[in-house]
Design a protein around this motif. Structure first.
Motif, PDB file in Angstrom:
ATOM      1  N   GLU A  44      -2.396   3.900  13.066  1.00 17.78           N
ATOM      2  CA  GLU A  44      -3.703   4.415  13.620  1.00 17.78           C
ATOM      3  C   GLU A  44      -4.561   5.294  12.334  1.00 17.78           C
ATOM      4  O   GLU A  44      -5.693   5.260  12.486  1.00 17.78           O
ATOM      5  N   ILE A  45      -3.896   5.982  11.722  1.00 18.20           N
ATOM      6  CA  ILE A  45      -4.563   6.964  10.732  1.00 18.20           C
ATOM      7  C   ILE A  45      -5.184   5.828   9.718  1.00 18.20           C
ATOM      8  O   ILE A  45      -6.237   5.860   9.065  1.00 18.20           O
ATOM      9  N   LEU A  46      -4.301   4.977   9.062  1.00 17.06           N
ATOM     10  CA  LEU A  46      -4.609   3.981   8.177  1.00 17.06           C
ATOM     11  C   LEU A  46      -5.718   2.961   8.641  1.00 17.06           C
ATOM     12  O   LEU A  46      -6.800   2.764   7.724  1.00 17.06           O
ATOM     13  N   GLU A  47      -5.770   2.679   9.808  1.00 17.98           N
ATOM     14  CA  GLU A  47      -6.832   1.971  10.314  1.00 17.98           C
ATOM     15  C   GLU A  47      -8.076   2.722  10.248  1.00 17.98           C
ATOM     16  O   GLU A  47      -9.134   1.915   9.647  1.00 17.98           O
ATOM     17  N   LEU A  78     -11.523  -4.073   1.128  1.00 16.79           N
ATOM     18  CA  LEU A  78     -10.218  -4.280   2.088  1.00 16.79           C
ATOM     19  C   LEU A  78      -9.390  -5.349   1.593  1.00 16.79           C
ATOM     20  O   LEU A  78      -7.997  -4.980   1.828  1.00 16.79           O
ATOM     21  N   ALA A  79      -9.666  -6.290   0.944  1.00 16.56           N
ATOM     22  CA  ALA A  79      -8.671  -7.282   0.363  1.00 16.56           C
ATOM     23  C   ALA A  79      -8.096  -6.770  -0.732  1.00 16.56           C
ATOM     24  O   ALA A  79      -6.753  -6.983  -0.797  1.00 16.56           O
ATOM     25  N   ARG A  80      -8.574  -5.764  -1.486  1.00 17.42           N
ATOM     26  CA  ARG A  80      -8.023  -5.361  -2.609  1.00 17.42           C
ATOM     27  C   ARG A  80      -6.938  -4.303  -2.102  1.00 17.42           C
ATOM     28  O   ARG A  80      -5.725  -4.061  -2.697  1.00 17.42           O
ATOM     29  N   ALA A  81      -7.298  -3.463  -0.970  1.00 18.40           N
ATOM     30  CA  ALA A  81      -6.411  -2.797  -0.408  1.00 18.40           C
ATOM     31  C   ALA A  81      -5.016  -3.158   0.121  1.00 18.40           C
ATOM     32  O   ALA A  81      -3.975  -2.906   0.126  1.00 18.40           O
ATOM     33  N   SER A  82      -5.522  -4.566   0.607  1.00 16.79           N
ATOM     34  CA  SER A  82      -4.345  -5.194   1.319  1.00 16.79           C
ATOM     35  C   SER A  82      -3.178  -5.756   0.440  1.00 16.79           C
ATOM     36  O   SER A  82      -2.159  -5.958   0.904  1.00 16.79           O
ATOM     37  N   VAL A  83      -3.417  -5.747  -0.761  1.00 18.44           N
ATOM     38  CA  VAL A  83      -2.406  -6.190  -1.595  1.00 18.44           C
ATOM     39  C   VAL A  83      -1.841  -5.307  -2.546  1.00 18.44           C
ATOM     40  O   VAL A  83      -0.790  -5.360  -3.164  1.00 18.44           O
ATOM     41  N   ALA A  84      -2.105  -3.895  -2.204  1.00 24.94           N
ATOM     42  CA  ALA A  84      -1.304  -2.950  -2.431  1.00 24.94           C
ATOM     43  C   ALA A  84      -0.066  -2.628  -2.054  1.00 24.94           C
ATOM     44  O   ALA A  84       0.800  -2.057  -3.021  1.00 24.94           O
ATOM     45  N   CYS A  85       0.431  -2.874  -0.998  1.00 25.36           N
ATOM     46  CA  CYS A  85       1.742  -2.768  -0.370  1.00 25.36           C
ATOM     47  C   CYS A  85       1.702  -3.497   0.825  1.00 25.36           C
ATOM     48  O   CYS A  85       0.611  -3.794   1.496  1.00 25.36           O
ATOM     49  N   SER A  86       2.898  -3.756   1.637  1.00 23.75           N
ATOM     50  CA  SER A  86       3.143  -4.685   2.570  1.00 23.75           C
ATOM     51  C   SER A  86       2.887  -3.914   3.802  1.00 23.75           C
ATOM     52  O   SER A  86       2.281  -4.429   4.851  1.00 23.75           O
ATOM     53  N   SER A  87       2.952  -2.663   3.818  1.00 21.24           N
ATOM     54  CA  SER A  87       2.488  -1.684   5.131  1.00 21.24           C
ATOM     55  C   SER A  87       0.777  -2.092   5.162  1.00 21.24           C
ATOM     56  O   SER A  87       0.431  -1.889   6.320  1.00 21.24           O
ATOM     57  N   PHE A  88       0.115  -1.750   4.045  1.00 25.27           N
ATOM     58  CA  PHE A  88      -1.169  -1.857   4.146  1.00 25.27           C
ATOM     59  C   PHE A  88      -1.589  -3.103   4.570  1.00 25.27           C
ATOM     60  O   PHE A  88      -2.632  -3.319   5.370  1.00 25.27           O
ATOM     61  N   ARG A  89      -1.183  -4.356   3.914  1.00 28.76           N
ATOM     62  CA  ARG A  89      -1.500  -5.616   4.307  1.00 28.76           C
ATOM     63  C   ARG A  89      -1.175  -6.115   5.765  1.00 28.76           C
ATOM     64  O   ARG A  89      -1.895  -6.544   6.599  1.00 28.76           O
TER      65      ARG A  89
END
Length: 397
Positions: A12-15, A27-38
């Protein structure tokens, strides 16, 4: 790589953090940082929230089944390049030769095909006939869904000789529907009424329904027939300008009701584009034709509702356009109005020697003009691709 502290943050905080990123590219760049972000970013409910706060970026123009991407230095250029391998011709459809392109919205293409056993070529098939097949396609992931034909008991609501035109298009799904759901509409324009056939994949069963607008005959009474050529979707409503009558036809897709609104007086030849304005209002850009004295201005007005009086259009701003060119409104998507610039004398130049035509975007919030791309020919009524890059785009059907 994300730290252990970041990984331990609740979803919920990450959202809430990701919702504050300014663009889909961030947002796309953040999604490839780690599996939890994605996992958080690619969740359908999160993407709906992000989309409601950040309009999907305008990535390109679809013309004759080809994709013309945004070019540098436009901010959408990087994301547009990721669509290079999408199949906008929908060649993956079975018996592709019997299908014709009709509309594009939210990453989906609407195709209509002549009946499978018909001996008539698609280009020769009467577009007013209602016995066509439908397909909704995802060009990015090369998927498609075939729809049932409109049932005979519904098509019986109109007499074939009374049909003047048929418009087939996609409608945006409501936020509470499944991510992969879609709505197909078929608007039949008759001499005395409008009949709208609606197919929704999200109602739990596959069926068509019909809505009639019997006030159509009274609305156009005494006027020369005007085809509903241009269609704009604004906050869940479809708007058709009717400048010959100083009217606008509106369809509210939530209530499925038609209505009409008066337009300010003006020339019959003006091009009108409807957009979403601040505070949930309806905005209108007006672009005169190239034969008028003041052909190089773009006018913007907002429809205001006075509590004690009728709706009225209030002029907000007039944008001066450079002289020496003709300007064509190509459509609205991703928070932009797209204009095509045709230099004076362009058509007198031999085709092999003609320069590229520039397309410019008008930011609907700042009204800033910025070059979008260059194209080799004049594009009439193209579809615009606004959406997330493939890294954030799950299959839409």
């Amino acid at each position: 790589m994300a730290t252990a502290t970041q990984q331990a943050l609740p979803d919920e905080i990450l959202e809430e953090i990701f919702l504050r990123l300014p663009t889909a590219a961030d947002l796309a760049r953040a999604s490839v940082a780690c599996s939890s972000f994605r996992s958080v970013i690619t969740d359908h409910s999160f993407l709906r929230r992000f989309r409601s706060l950040h309009p999907p970026p305008l990535l390109g123009i679809i013309s004759t089944a080809s994709f013309l991407p945004a070019q540098l230095p436009h901010p959408s250029a990087a994301a547009a390049r990721t669509l290079a391998n999408a199949d906008f011709s929908c060649s993956f459809l079975p018996s592709r030769e019997r299908w014709q392109w009709h509309d594009f919205r939210d990453g989906r293409a609407l195709m209509a095909g002549v009946p499978e056993r018909s001996t008539v070529a698609p280009n020769d098939y009467d577009p007013r006939l209602l016995d066509v097949d439908f397909a909704v396609c995802d060009p990015l992931h090369r998927r498609y869904v075939l729809l049932p034909a409109i049932p005979d008991d519904l098509t019986a609501l109109v007499d074939q000789p009374d049909i003047l035109d048929v418009e087939r298009f996609l409608s945006p799904s409501s936020e509470d529907e499944e991510y992969a759901s879609f709505i197909v509409m078929c608007l039949v324009e008759c001499r005395t009424k409008l009949v709208l056939f609606v197919f929704s994949s999200g109602v739990g069963q596959w069926q068509w329904q019909a809505i009639t607008y019997d006030s159509w005959g009274a609305l156009i009474a005494g006027s020369v027939y005007c085809q509903l050529c241009y269609r704009y979707c604004v906050r869940g409503c479809f708007c058709w300008p009717m400048p010959e009558m100083n009217k606008m036809l509106m369809l509210d897709t939530r209530s499925m009701e038609f209505s009409s609104i008066d337009l300010p007086p003006g020339p019959r030849t003006r091009r009108i584009v409807f957009v979403g304005a601040e505070e949930g209002r309806l905005g209108m850009f007006t672009l005169p034709d190239d034969e008028m004295e003041f052909a190089h201005v773009l006018r913007y007005a907002v429809l205001r509702n006075d509590e004690d009086g009728p709706n009225r259009w209030q002029s907000e701003v007039i944008i001066s356009l450079p002289l020496g060119s003709c300007y064509k409104a190509m459509g609205v998507a991703g928070g932009y109005l797209l204009l095509q610039v045709i230099p004076e004398g362009f058509y007198s130049i031999p085709k092999p020697e003609r320069p590229d035509l520039d397309c410019f975007t008008v930011n609907l919030h700042t009204l800033e003009l910025k070059r979008f791309c260059g194209i080799r020919h004049n594009v009439m009524l193209p579809d615009l691709y606004a959406g997330f890059p493939p890294s954030l785009s799950a299959p839409t059907i």
